[in-house]
Design a protein around this motif. Structure first.
Motif, PDB file in Angstrom:
ATOM      1  N   MET A   1       0.841  -1.167   0.000  1.00  0.00           N
ATOM      2  CA  MET A   1       0.000   0.000   0.000  1.00  0.00           C
ATOM      3  C   MET A   1       0.896   1.243   0.000  1.00  0.00           C
ATOM      4  N   THR A   2       0.590   2.159  -0.885  1.00  0.00           N
ATOM      5  CA  THR A   2       1.396   3.364  -0.984  1.00  0.00           C
ATOM      6  C   THR A   2       1.025   4.356   0.127  1.00  0.00           C
ATOM      7  N   ILE A   3       1.902   5.315   0.338  1.00  0.00           N
ATOM      8  CA  ILE A   3       1.669   6.338   1.359  1.00  0.00           C
ATOM      9  C   ILE A   3       0.435   7.164   0.995  1.00  0.00           C
ATOM     10  N   THR A   4       0.271   7.468  -0.273  1.00  0.00           N
ATOM     11  CA  THR A   4      -0.873   8.253  -0.722  1.00  0.00           C
ATOM     12  C   THR A   4      -2.180   7.529  -0.424  1.00  0.00           C
ATOM     13  N   LYS A   5      -2.224   6.250  -0.754  1.00  0.00           N
ATOM     14  CA  LYS A   5      -3.441   5.474  -0.516  1.00  0.00           C
ATOM     15  C   LYS A   5      -3.716   5.361   0.979  1.00  0.00           C
ATOM     16  N   ARG A   6      -2.682   5.117   1.766  1.00  0.00           N
ATOM     17  CA  ARG A   6      -2.854   5.013   3.213  1.00  0.00           C
ATOM     18  C   ARG A   6      -3.378   6.328   3.794  1.00  0.00           C
ATOM     19  N   ASN A   7      -2.784   7.449   3.381  1.00  0.00           N
ATOM     20  CA  ASN A   7      -3.240   8.751   3.868  1.00  0.00           C
ATOM     21  C   ASN A   7      -4.687   9.030   3.470  1.00  0.00           C
ATOM     22  N   TYR A   8      -5.015   8.708   2.228  1.00  0.00           N
ATOM     23  CA  TYR A   8      -6.385   8.925   1.760  1.00  0.00           C
ATOM     24  C   TYR A   8      -7.368   8.083   2.569  1.00  0.00           C
ATOM     25  N   LEU A   9      -7.044   6.823   2.778  1.00  0.00           N
ATOM     26  CA  LEU A   9      -7.945   5.944   3.518  1.00  0.00           C
ATOM     27  C   LEU A   9      -8.102   6.390   4.974  1.00  0.00           C
ATOM     28  N   LEU A  10      -7.004   6.796   5.600  1.00  0.00           N
ATOM     29  CA  LEU A  10      -7.091   7.280   6.982  1.00  0.00           C
ATOM     30  C   LEU A  10      -7.920   8.558   7.083  1.00  0.00           C
ATOM     31  N   GLN A  11      -7.664   9.499   6.185  1.00  0.00           N
ATOM     32  CA  GLN A  11      -8.396  10.758   6.216  1.00  0.00           C
ATOM     33  C   GLN A  11      -9.867  10.560   5.854  1.00  0.00           C
ATOM     34  N   THR A  12     -10.143   9.689   4.898  1.00  0.00           N
ATOM     35  CA  THR A  12     -11.526   9.419   4.517  1.00  0.00           C
ATOM     36  C   THR A  12     -12.265   8.696   5.636  1.00  0.00           C
ATOM     37  N   THR A  13     -11.563   7.799   6.334  1.00  0.00           N
ATOM     38  CA  THR A  13     -12.174   7.122   7.477  1.00  0.00           C
ATOM     39  C   THR A  13     -12.527   8.135   8.559  1.00  0.00           C
ATOM     40  N   LEU A  14     -11.614   9.045   8.841  1.00  0.00           N
ATOM     41  CA  LEU A  14     -11.881  10.084   9.833  1.00  0.00           C
ATOM     42  C   LEU A  14     -13.057  10.961   9.404  1.00  0.00           C
ATOM     43  N   LEU A  15     -13.079  11.364   8.145  1.00  0.00           N
ATOM     44  CA  LEU A  15     -14.179  12.179   7.630  1.00  0.00           C
ATOM     45  C   LEU A  15     -15.499  11.432   7.741  1.00  0.00           C
ATOM     46  N   THR A  16     -15.501  10.150   7.426  1.00  0.00           N
ATOM     47  CA  THR A  16     -16.719   9.351   7.490  1.00  0.00           C
ATOM     48  C   THR A  16     -17.212   9.222   8.932  1.00  0.00           C
ATOM     49  N   VAL A  17     -16.298   9.024   9.860  1.00  0.00           N
ATOM     50  CA  VAL A  17     -16.685   8.943  11.276  1.00  0.00           C
ATOM     51  C   VAL A  17     -17.262  10.279  11.732  1.00  0.00           C
ATOM     52  N   LEU A  18     -16.627  11.374  11.333  1.00  0.00           N
ATOM     53  CA  LEU A  18     -17.118  12.693  11.720  1.00  0.00           C
ATOM     54  C   LEU A  18     -18.487  12.991  11.106  1.00  0.00           C
ATOM     55  N   VAL A  19     -18.605  12.760   9.801  1.00  0.00           N
ATOM     56  CA  VAL A  19     -19.865  13.059   9.116  1.00  0.00           C
ATOM     57  C   VAL A  19     -20.946  12.066   9.543  1.00  0.00           C
ATOM     58  N   GLY A  20     -20.597  10.795   9.642  1.00  0.00           N
ATOM     59  CA  GLY A  20     -21.584   9.786  10.004  1.00  0.00           C
ATOM     60  C   GLY A  20     -21.972   9.829  11.464  1.00  0.00           C
ATOM     61  N   GLY A  21     -20.995   9.892  12.339  1.00  0.00           N
ATOM     62  CA  GLY A  21     -21.280   9.870  13.773  1.00  0.00           C
ATOM     63  C   GLY A  21     -21.698  11.207  14.328  1.00  0.00           C
ATOM     64  N   ILE A  22     -20.800  12.158  14.269  1.00  0.00           N
ATOM     65  CA  ILE A  22     -21.080  13.471  14.843  1.00  0.00           C
ATOM     66  C   ILE A  22     -22.132  14.217  14.017  1.00  0.00           C
ATOM     67  N   GLY A  23     -22.033  14.114  12.695  1.00  0.00           N
ATOM     68  CA  GLY A  23     -23.033  14.755  11.840  1.00  0.00           C
ATOM     69  C   GLY A  23     -24.412  14.164  12.055  1.00  0.00           C
ATOM     70  N   GLY A  24     -24.496  12.834  12.197  1.00  0.00           N
ATOM     71  CA  GLY A  24     -25.772  12.178  12.459  1.00  0.00           C
ATOM     72  C   GLY A  24     -26.349  12.581  13.806  1.00  0.00           C
ATOM     73  N   TRP A  25     -25.484  12.648  14.820  1.00  0.00           N
ATOM     74  CA  TRP A  25     -25.933  13.071  16.144  1.00  0.00           C
ATOM     75  C   TRP A  25     -26.440  14.512  16.109  1.00  0.00           C
ATOM     76  N   ALA A  26     -25.703  15.389  15.437  1.00  0.00           N
ATOM     77  CA  ALA A  26     -26.117  16.798  15.342  1.00  0.00           C
ATOM     78  C   ALA A  26     -27.425  16.918  14.558  1.00  0.00           C
ATOM     79  N   TYR A  27     -27.533  16.168  13.481  1.00  0.00           N
ATOM     80  CA  TYR A  27     -28.741  16.195  12.657  1.00  0.00           C
ATOM     81  C   TYR A  27     -29.946  15.733  13.472  1.00  0.00           C
ATOM     82  N   TYR A  28     -29.764  14.664  14.235  1.00  0.00           N
ATOM     83  CA  TYR A  28     -30.852  14.150  15.063  1.00  0.00           C
ATOM     84  C   TYR A  28     -31.193  15.118  16.200  1.00  0.00           C
TER      85      TYR A  28
END
Length: 139
Positions: A1-28
């Motif tokens: 796995m390249t550094i670019t792919k690893r960084n993208y996956l880590l950042q996208t995972t963080l974004l998904t947790v923020l948007v899905g978890g915190i965003g869902g809680w705020a929306y609710y």
């Protein structure tokens, strides 16, 4: 796995947790009568598509680097078409919640679109900078 792919996956995972978890809680919390049970599936859709997008981009970068722009644009068009199809299917199946779903889906689409544009722009800028430094070192 390249550094670019690893960084993208880590950042996208963080974004998904923020948007899905915190965003869902705020929306609710803010708008509970418009919140729908399928909300966590929207960030998950964009996360899965992001994994597909980075995999295709990395594969292209190694095998046909001259076609990076075309592959990137193709991935954008594919995500837009897949998003339209998902929105249409949802609106046909679940008519009562369609307005809230469409607004939420479009908001998530824009969030992930901005993030992907920023990530790939900085990736390309860094790649060009490295190439320029290599050329200067050789000369």
């Amino acid at each position: 796995m390249t550094i670019t792919k690893r960084n993208y996956l880590l950042q996208t995972t963080l974004l998904t947790v923020l948007v899905g978890g915190i965003g869902g809680w705020a929306y609710y919390s803010v708008n509970p009568h418009h919140y729908f049970g399928g909300y966590p599936l929207i960030p998950l859709f964009f996360y899965i598509f992001g994994i597909f997008m980075i995999s295709m981009t990395e594969n292209c970068r190694h095998h046909i680097p001259g076609r990076m722009l075309q592959i990137y644009l193709l991935m954008r068009v594919m995500r837009m078409l897949a998003s339209i199809i998902v929105m249409l299917i949802y609106c046909v199946i679940v008519r009562e919640e369609s307005k809230g779903f469409l607004l939420t889906f479009i908001a998530n689409y824009l969030i992930y679109l901005i993030y992907d544009s920023w990530f790939f722009f900085t990736f390309e800028a860094n790649r060009k900078m490295k190439k320029k430094k290599e050329n200067e070192t050789i000369a």
